[in-house]
Write an enzyme that holds these catalytic residues in place. Structure first.
Site, PDB file in Angstrom:
ATOM      1  N   GLU A 286     -15.815 -12.556  25.350  1.00 46.53           N
ATOM      2  CA  GLU A 286     -16.095 -13.989  25.417  1.00 46.53           C
ATOM      3  C   GLU A 286     -14.798 -14.793  25.260  1.00 46.53           C
ATOM      4  O   GLU A 286     -13.965 -14.495  24.404  1.00 46.53           O
ATOM      5  CB  GLU A 286     -17.066 -14.355  24.292  1.00 46.53           C
ATOM      6  CG  GLU A 286     -17.408 -15.834  24.205  1.00 46.53           C
ATOM      7  CD  GLU A 286     -18.232 -16.168  22.975  1.00 46.53           C
ATOM      8  OE1 GLU A 286     -18.818 -17.258  22.945  1.00 46.53           O
ATOM      9  OE2 GLU A 286     -18.302 -15.336  22.044  1.00 46.53           O
ATOM     10  N   LYS A 351     -23.171 -20.001  29.710  1.00 45.02           N
ATOM     11  CA  LYS A 351     -24.018 -19.763  28.545  1.00 45.02           C
ATOM     12  C   LYS A 351     -25.117 -20.812  28.495  1.00 45.02           C
ATOM     13  O   LYS A 351     -24.849 -22.015  28.540  1.00 45.02           O
ATOM     14  CB  LYS A 351     -23.172 -19.795  27.262  1.00 45.02           C
ATOM     15  CG  LYS A 351     -23.943 -19.375  26.014  1.00 45.02           C
ATOM     16  CD  LYS A 351     -23.014 -19.302  24.804  1.00 45.02           C
ATOM     17  CE  LYS A 351     -23.758 -18.807  23.579  1.00 45.02           C
ATOM     18  NZ  LYS A 351     -22.879 -18.746  22.382  1.00 45.02           N
ATOM     19  N   CYS A 404     -22.343 -14.001  23.587  1.00 45.25           N
ATOM     20  CA  CYS A 404     -22.423 -14.093  22.125  1.00 45.25           C
ATOM     21  C   CYS A 404     -23.853 -13.885  21.651  1.00 45.25           C
ATOM     22  O   CYS A 404     -24.503 -12.926  22.011  1.00 45.25           O
ATOM     23  CB  CYS A 404     -21.831 -15.420  21.654  1.00 45.25           C
ATOM     24  SG  CYS A 404     -21.599 -15.519  19.862  1.00 45.25           S
TER      25      CYS A 404
END
Length: 530
Positions: A286, A351, A404
């Site tokens: 990430e 995301k 994440c």
């Protein structure tokens, strides 16, 4: 045992609160990295006995009658979440000069709020309470409901759900492929609470029989599934996972960006490990690229030079829309991009589920008046993506990326994973150092692989990077603080036991079954009294 239970039932005031708090804190030992699930066989019987004594005024309102039970559940939850989530404060110490003031709010405030879910569970359970095994069923169903609600209310945060304590190793993970996390939470609380029957001995034989049957079925199904022949692999893909272990104090330092990028290039371009082919897919963590690619076309050129025609790079980046440089109107996304051998961005996925206060500020206009700003996230405030889609890799393999903590949401992964052949999780757990946090995060990602019957590729900036097979077994991994890369040939095959929709139905049916059992025992007791 009866004497001990009697004393606990009679606890009142601060003694009851303290025992509930300590019981909750003890239950955390069942979670990663400790994996001492036996502690839950002490914590949950204590909770049952405390709830046995948590009776309000019979003549009072419904809330007044249930308030003592809510307090017991809240203190249990506060102990559980405080002991299990204290490491969140580590992220605030990365930039201590700016954010140390918020440490009490993160370390204490988050457990304080999450404890309301367990207070709610205790209150619901007490509504259906009885003096026998029915109360165990009531507690299991109520905790299953609370954990399900915790997955989506107020953006959701289902971290360290009780069911994970029943799945410390792959042998004990396989049942979740049938029950889902909802069902696993219910069954785990039920089994962990059964020793409470040792006190009054009502339904003790039934409790022992159910304990033996459920544990044997749990382990037996795991044994059979792990030893069953693997599904025929349609194809394989050679993967390299890079873990750069970048110090967060340097992450966005302009003076060292080129060095960080060179480290990533060097780890990606090295010769394959002995016995492995050149990787078709290279995976970076990430926000691994330490600058905006739109500002550095030379970086894309360098990546194109590094990649061969049969290779693709998936990298975590900060993606900008609305301008070539930071300024009014620009929007930033926490994204992964797929880069081909020409140095072109072939695909990108943003995301969707952002971290409140970490990546964006809820109620920003209101909180800004009080001087409260976004905590920790990095150099910018992120915008949530609209949808997720699978990225097509070399040889046509479809990989679905989760960034994440998106991977901790069972429903989120299950809904999107139906069209994929790989689950990809990129993360930056370096915020939390060598604390329980990264281990807990990895365990939850590991369970997603088992639920969906898909291999998991996980790249973390600083642990735990790994390849996990569809049955939860770790094929290869890099430890926290390790810098390097691992090469793995990943067989592509779906090994889900049931569909995502059926998994959801099974979990709800298990919860409803235990709720129905609790109602029947409760009604039976009322009829006897009358």
């Amino acid at each position: 045992m009866n004497r001990l239970a009697g004393r606990i039932i009679l606890f009142w005031g601060w003694r009851r609160a303290l025992v509930a708090f300590l019981a909750g804190a003890l239950a955390v030992l069942g979670q990663a990295p400790y994996d001492f699930f036996a502690a839950c066989f002490i914590s949950f019987p204590l909770l049952v006995w405390l709830l046995d004594g948590a009776t309000g005024e019979a003549s009072g309102s419904l809330f007044a009658r249930l308030r003592p039970a809510f307090a017991v559940g809240w203190w249990f939850g506060f102990g559980y979440f405080l002991a299990g989530l204290w490491w969140i404060g580590s992220a605030l110490l990365v930039e201590a000069d700016s954010f140390a003031w918020a440490l009490p709010f993160a370390v204490v405030g988050i457990p304080f709020a999450l404890a309301f879910f367990y207070g709610f569970a205790a209150m619901v359970a007490r509504l259906l309470w009885s003096n026998d095994i029915g109360r165990i069923a009531a507690l299991a169903a109520a905790f299953g409901l609370a954990e399900w609600l915790r997955g989506f209310l107020f953006t959701g945060f289902p971290w360290n759900a009780i069911g994970y304590a029943a799945m410390p190793v792959p042998l004990l993970m396989q049942s979740v492929s049938v029950t889902g996390m909802v069902g696993m939470n219910v069954l785990a609380v039920f089994v962990f609470s059964l020793p409470a029957l040792l006190a009054a001995r009502t339904h003790l034989r039934l409790g022992v029989a159910l304990l033996v049957v459920l544990v044997a079925a749990h382990a037996g199904f795991g044994y059979l599934r792990l030893n069953a022949p693997a599904a025929p692999e349609a194809r394989t893909i050679d993967v390299r996972i890079v873990q750069p272990a970048v110090d967060l104090s340097e992450k966005w330092d302009a003076s060292v960006r080129d060095r960080i990028f060179a480290t990533l290039i060097g780890l990606s371009a090295k010769a394959p490990d002995p016995g492995h082919e050149k990787p078709q897919l290279i995976l970076w963590p990430e926000t691994s690229v330490p600058f905006l690619l739109t500002e550095r076309p030379d970086a894309l050129t360098a990546l194109g030079d590094m990649l061969d025609a049969s290779q693709m790079l998936i990298a975590g980046v900060v993606r900008e829309e609305g301008g070539a440089a930071a300024g009014a109107g620009s929007r930033y996304y926490n994204s992964v991009v797929a880069i081909n051998d020409k140095g072109e961005i072939a695909d990108a996925v943003d995301k969707v589920h952002l971290v409140p206060f970490g990546e964006y500020l809820p109620f920003a206009d209101l909180l800004d008046r009080f001087g409260i700003e976004q905590l920790v996230a990095g150099p910018v405030t992120f915008t949530a993506g609209n949808e997720r889609h699978a990225i097509t890799l070399p040889d046509g393999v479809r990989a679905l990326p989760f960034i994440c903590y998106e991977v901790i949401f069972p429903e989120l992964v299950a809904v999107d994973a139906t069209s994929a052949q790989l689950i990809v999780n990129v993360t930056n757990d370096a915020w939390f150092g060598d604390t329980p946090g990264p281990y807990q995060h990895f365990r939850q990602a590991q369970i997603r692989a088992v639920e969906n019957g898909l291999p998991l590729l996980r790249a973390a900036n600083n642990g735990i990077s790994a390849v996990v097979d569809p049955r939860g077994r770790i094929v290869d991994a890099l430890a926290i603080d390790a810098r390097g890369a691992i090469d793995v040939r990943v067989p592509i095959s779906r090994q889900a036991v049931v569909s995502a929709g059926q998994l959801r139905i099974n979990g709800m049916l298990i919860m409803l079954l235990f709720a129905l059992a609790a109602v029947l025992f409760n009604v039976r007791q009322r009829l006897r009294v009358n």
